[in-house]
Design a protein around this motif. Sequence first.
Motif, PDB file in Angstrom:
ATOM      1  N   SER A   1       0.381  -1.870   0.169  1.00 11.66           N
ATOM      2  CA  SER A   1       0.353   0.386   0.193  1.00 11.66           C
ATOM      3  C   SER A   1       1.310   1.254   0.270  1.00 11.66           C
ATOM      4  CB  SER A   1      -0.789   0.030   0.846  1.00 11.66           C
ATOM      5  OG  SER A   1       0.285   0.120   2.438  1.00 11.66           O
ATOM      6  N   SER A   2       2.011   1.434   0.668  1.00 12.17           N
ATOM      7  CA  SER A   2       3.251   2.202   0.946  1.00 12.17           C
ATOM      8  C   SER A   2       3.408   2.334  -0.654  1.00 12.17           C
ATOM      9  CB  SER A   2       3.872   2.152   2.054  1.00 12.17           C
ATOM     10  OG  SER A   2       4.840   0.913   1.804  1.00 12.17           O
ATOM     11  N   ALA A   3       4.198   1.538  -0.794  1.00 10.59           N
ATOM     12  CA  ALA A   3       4.906   1.657  -2.287  1.00 10.59           C
ATOM     13  C   ALA A   3       3.774   1.779  -3.479  1.00 10.59           C
ATOM     14  CB  ALA A   3       5.012   0.225  -3.263  1.00 10.59           C
ATOM     15  N   LEU A   4       2.245   1.940  -3.564  1.00 10.48           N
ATOM     16  CA  LEU A   4       1.250   2.028  -4.802  1.00 10.48           C
ATOM     17  C   LEU A   4       1.356   3.630  -4.542  1.00 10.48           C
ATOM     18  CD1 LEU A   4      -1.051  -0.921  -4.606  1.00 10.48           C
ATOM     19  CD2 LEU A   4       0.546  -0.139  -6.140  1.00 10.48           C
ATOM     20  N   ALA A   5       0.736   3.872  -2.975  1.00 10.38           N
ATOM     21  CA  ALA A   5       0.854   5.602  -2.687  1.00 10.38           C
ATOM     22  C   ALA A   5       1.754   6.658  -2.401  1.00 10.38           C
ATOM     23  CB  ALA A   5       0.971   5.132  -1.001  1.00 10.38           C
ATOM     24  N   CYS A   6       3.399   5.721  -3.093  1.00  9.55           N
ATOM     25  CA  CYS A   6       4.261   6.904  -3.603  1.00  9.55           C
ATOM     26  C   CYS A   6       4.398   6.937  -5.364  1.00  9.55           C
ATOM     27  CB  CYS A   6       5.551   5.825  -3.240  1.00  9.55           C
ATOM     28  SG  CYS A   6       7.254   6.950  -3.697  1.00  9.55           S
ATOM     29  N   MET A   7       3.565   5.974  -5.317  1.00 10.57           N
ATOM     30  CA  MET A   7       3.520   5.569  -7.286  1.00 10.57           C
ATOM     31  C   MET A   7       2.457   6.794  -7.385  1.00 10.57           C
ATOM     32  SD  MET A   7       3.379   1.698  -8.858  1.00 10.57           S
ATOM     33  CE  MET A   7       2.736   2.057 -10.492  1.00 10.57           C
ATOM     34  N   LEU A   8       1.433   7.029  -6.929  1.00  9.43           N
ATOM     35  CA  LEU A   8       0.645   7.756  -7.101  1.00  9.43           C
ATOM     36  C   LEU A   8       1.303   9.058  -6.978  1.00  9.43           C
ATOM     37  CD1 LEU A   8      -2.596   8.112  -7.916  1.00  9.43           C
ATOM     38  CD2 LEU A   8      -3.090   8.079  -5.409  1.00  9.43           C
ATOM     39  N   LEU A   9       1.600   9.326  -6.175  1.00  5.69           N
ATOM     40  CA  LEU A   9       2.139  10.273  -5.697  1.00  5.69           C
ATOM     41  C   LEU A   9       3.013  11.140  -6.250  1.00  5.69           C
ATOM     42  CD1 LEU A   9       2.410  12.836  -3.601  1.00  5.69           C
ATOM     43  CD2 LEU A   9       4.243  11.659  -2.351  1.00  5.69           C
ATOM     44  N   ALA A  10       3.902  10.360  -6.772  1.00  7.28           N
ATOM     45  CA  ALA A  10       5.000  10.756  -8.278  1.00  7.28           C
ATOM     46  C   ALA A  10       4.365  11.117  -9.257  1.00  7.28           C
ATOM     47  CB  ALA A  10       6.298   9.595  -8.265  1.00  7.28           C
ATOM     48  N   ARG A  11       3.615   9.534  -9.960  1.00  3.89           N
ATOM     49  CA  ARG A  11       2.534  10.052 -11.221  1.00  3.89           C
ATOM     50  C   ARG A  11       1.609  11.795 -11.736  1.00  3.89           C
ATOM     51  NH1 ARG A  11       2.555   5.369 -14.792  1.00  3.89           N
ATOM     52  NH2 ARG A  11       3.992   3.583 -14.086  1.00  3.89           N
ATOM     53  N   SER A  12       1.672  12.357  -9.603  1.00  2.00           N
ATOM     54  CA  SER A  12       0.356  13.021 -10.300  1.00  2.00           C
ATOM     55  C   SER A  12       1.222  14.365  -9.729  1.00  2.00           C
ATOM     56  CB  SER A  12      -0.761  12.944  -8.702  1.00  2.00           C
ATOM     57  OG  SER A  12      -1.441  11.566  -8.712  1.00  2.00           O
ATOM     58  N   LEU A  13       2.249  14.564  -9.098  1.00  2.00           N
ATOM     59  CA  LEU A  13       3.611  15.871  -9.045  1.00  2.00           C
ATOM     60  C   LEU A  13       2.917  16.921 -10.155  1.00  2.00           C
ATOM     61  CD1 LEU A  13       5.411  16.705  -7.554  1.00  2.00           C
ATOM     62  CD2 LEU A  13       7.301  16.087  -9.005  1.00  2.00           C
ATOM     63  N   LEU A  14       2.869  16.258 -11.816  1.00  2.00           N
ATOM     64  CA  LEU A  14       2.730  17.500 -12.423  1.00  2.00           C
ATOM     65  C   LEU A  14       1.635  16.780 -13.571  1.00  2.00           C
ATOM     66  CD1 LEU A  14       6.299  17.996 -14.414  1.00  2.00           C
ATOM     67  CD2 LEU A  14       4.842  19.426 -12.783  1.00  2.00           C
ATOM     68  N   ALA A  15       0.484  17.090 -12.637  1.00  2.00           N
ATOM     69  CA  ALA A  15      -0.731  16.453 -13.898  1.00  2.00           C
ATOM     70  C   ALA A  15      -1.781  17.694 -13.098  1.00  2.00           C
ATOM     71  CB  ALA A  15      -2.023  15.017 -12.429  1.00  2.00           C
ATOM     72  N   HIS A  16      -1.675  18.749 -12.501  1.00  2.00           N
ATOM     73  CA  HIS A  16      -2.861  20.030 -12.568  1.00  2.00           C
ATOM     74  C   HIS A  16      -2.352  20.993 -13.524  1.00  2.00           C
ATOM     75  CE1 HIS A  16      -3.323  18.766  -8.349  1.00  2.00           C
ATOM     76  NE2 HIS A  16      -4.831  19.845  -8.557  1.00  2.00           N
ATOM     77  N   PRO A  17      -0.654  21.246 -14.141  1.00  2.00           N
ATOM     78  CA  PRO A  17      -0.175  21.320 -15.369  1.00  2.00           C
ATOM     79  C   PRO A  17      -0.177  21.193 -16.882  1.00  2.00           C
ATOM     80  CG  PRO A  17       1.827  21.469 -14.235  1.00  2.00           C
ATOM     81  CD  PRO A  17       1.070  20.793 -13.195  1.00  2.00           C
ATOM     82  N   TYR A  18      -0.080  19.528 -16.995  1.00  2.00           N
ATOM     83  CA  TYR A  18      -0.877  18.851 -17.727  1.00  2.00           C
ATOM     84  C   TYR A  18      -2.276  19.214 -18.557  1.00  2.00           C
ATOM     85  CZ  TYR A  18      -1.444  14.386 -20.338  1.00  2.00           C
ATOM     86  OH  TYR A  18      -1.986  13.288 -21.568  1.00  2.00           O
ATOM     87  N   LEU A  19      -3.890  18.934 -17.136  1.00  2.00           N
ATOM     88  CA  LEU A  19      -4.473  18.908 -17.158  1.00  2.00           C
ATOM     89  C   LEU A  19      -4.924  20.044 -18.253  1.00  2.00           C
ATOM     90  CD1 LEU A  19      -7.100  18.175 -18.145  1.00  2.00           C
ATOM     91  CD2 LEU A  19      -7.209  18.607 -15.796  1.00  2.00           C
ATOM     92  N   HIS A  20      -4.028  21.596 -17.646  1.00  2.00           N
ATOM     93  CA  HIS A  20      -4.512  22.780 -17.767  1.00  2.00           C
ATOM     94  C   HIS A  20      -4.076  23.089 -19.108  1.00  2.00           C
ATOM     95  CE1 HIS A  20      -4.065  23.428 -12.698  1.00  2.00           C
ATOM     96  NE2 HIS A  20      -5.714  22.863 -13.609  1.00  2.00           N
ATOM     97  N   VAL A  21      -2.710  22.748 -19.463  1.00  2.00           N
ATOM     98  CA  VAL A  21      -2.264  22.786 -20.371  1.00  2.00           C
ATOM     99  C   VAL A  21      -2.772  22.501 -21.552  1.00  2.00           C
ATOM    100  CG1 VAL A  21      -0.445  22.626 -22.143  1.00  2.00           C
ATOM    101  CG2 VAL A  21      -0.234  23.469 -19.680  1.00  2.00           C
ATOM    102  N   ASN A  22      -3.540  21.251 -20.988  1.00  2.00           N
ATOM    103  CA  ASN A  22      -4.204  20.023 -22.482  1.00  2.00           C
ATOM    104  C   ASN A  22      -5.809  20.626 -22.794  1.00  2.00           C
ATOM    105  OD1 ASN A  22      -2.879  17.811 -23.414  1.00  2.00           O
ATOM    106  ND2 ASN A  22      -2.705  17.893 -21.669  1.00  2.00           N
ATOM    107  N   ILE A  23      -5.869  21.970 -21.609  1.00  2.00           N
ATOM    108  CA  ILE A  23      -7.368  22.727 -21.826  1.00  2.00           C
ATOM    109  C   ILE A  23      -7.632  24.194 -22.363  1.00  2.00           C
ATOM    110  CG2 ILE A  23      -9.118  21.323 -20.900  1.00  2.00           C
ATOM    111  CD1 ILE A  23      -8.662  23.206 -18.705  1.00  2.00           C
ATOM    112  N   PHE A  24      -6.188  24.523 -21.843  1.00  2.00           N
ATOM    113  CA  PHE A  24      -5.882  26.527 -22.546  1.00  2.00           C
ATOM    114  C   PHE A  24      -5.069  26.618 -23.312  1.00  2.00           C
ATOM    115  CE2 PHE A  24      -3.943  27.186 -17.201  1.00  2.00           C
ATOM    116  CZ  PHE A  24      -4.916  26.682 -17.734  1.00  2.00           C
ATOM    117  N   GLN A  25      -4.976  25.420 -24.369  1.00  2.00           N
ATOM    118  CA  GLN A  25      -3.755  26.119 -24.963  1.00  2.00           C
ATOM    119  C   GLN A  25      -5.320  26.386 -27.289  1.00  2.00           C
ATOM    120  OE1 GLN A  25      -0.950  23.652 -25.235  1.00  2.00           O
ATOM    121  NE2 GLN A  25       0.432  25.389 -24.864  1.00  2.00           N
TER     122      GLN A  25
END
Length: 342
Positions: free
Chosen positions: A209-233
């Motif tokens: 569970s801790s390993a999976l939580a860390c995976m999610l944390l790392a893979r979410s690090l730049l999720a906000h700008p990734y989503l935003h860039v896809n709609i902003f442009q």
Amino acid sequence: MEPAPGAPPGDRGAETLLGELERRVQEVVKASSWWERHGVDCAILALSLLALPAGFLCLRFENVLVFAVGITILGVCHYTLTVKGSHLATHSALTESKRWSKILMLFFVEVCTAFPAEFGKFSHVNMHHGYTNVVGLGDSSTWKLPFLNRYVYMFLAPLLIPILTPLVALERLRKVEPRAALRTLSLISLGLYSQYWLLLHASGFRSPSSALACMLLARSLLAHPYLHVNIFQHIGLPMFSLDKKPRRIHMMSLGVLNLPRLPVLDWAFGHSLISCHVEHHLFPWLSDNMCLKVKPLVSQFLRDQRLPYNEDSYWARFRLFLNHYEELMVHAPPITELVGLQ
């Protein structure tokens, strides 16, 4: 229907204009070295791969600062490989070899991103680039979730991207032949399990569970700008109908927007998705570094021809979407009428 601001009064030989711009860009490309055409971006991707061990090892330490450095390294490297790498690979912009282009696309899209390569290429290259801002085809509508309110969408929804990506991949695999589905499923599983295994054995996590939580944390690090860039442009710019879409040079100059250079996003997402998005849509086969090199030429050419060259800041677009979320992300976009261009 609303008229497009800044649209030229007539056709003005759109094919001739695009042909002249292509000729000038090709001259720059031919005069550039392999390092400029492909080497710079290949080096960035290679450095990201080489930095991964340091990220995994940092997670072994109990010191909060060192742990945060490890998460940052893994997160930035993850987005460099999955966004920049996948984007360039689907456009065959990393190499001129068709065989290596195929191999790199499978690696970056399926192993790193956990998504079917052929479907990713079709939806992005064939649809989004082929029908940029054409309503119902290439208008970035796949990023719209009208049942979410603005705050959930802009602040919370990005955190679901790492979870939804492999789930959507599984749904897509139902529509392909068994052999291709098995290959894709194997490569996706290899990528996900490799990171999970390294977190357990290299980083020293004691529980799944801790390993999976860390995976999610790392893979979410730049999720906000990734989503935003896809709609902003694209969203909020002129939208077209299939039967009245303008010529390519007009469609790209009107319907695409550049953001300013942002160091972290330039590295992780690539210039073609940030400050050179107009250039990328006009010449999608160019690497990030070449998009940056031809940017002054393209911007000056469009301005000399009195065509739009859309630019705006990240925060200005963020405020626009937050203030006009219902209009831009919930309601159907108005079709732009380009008088004299059809």
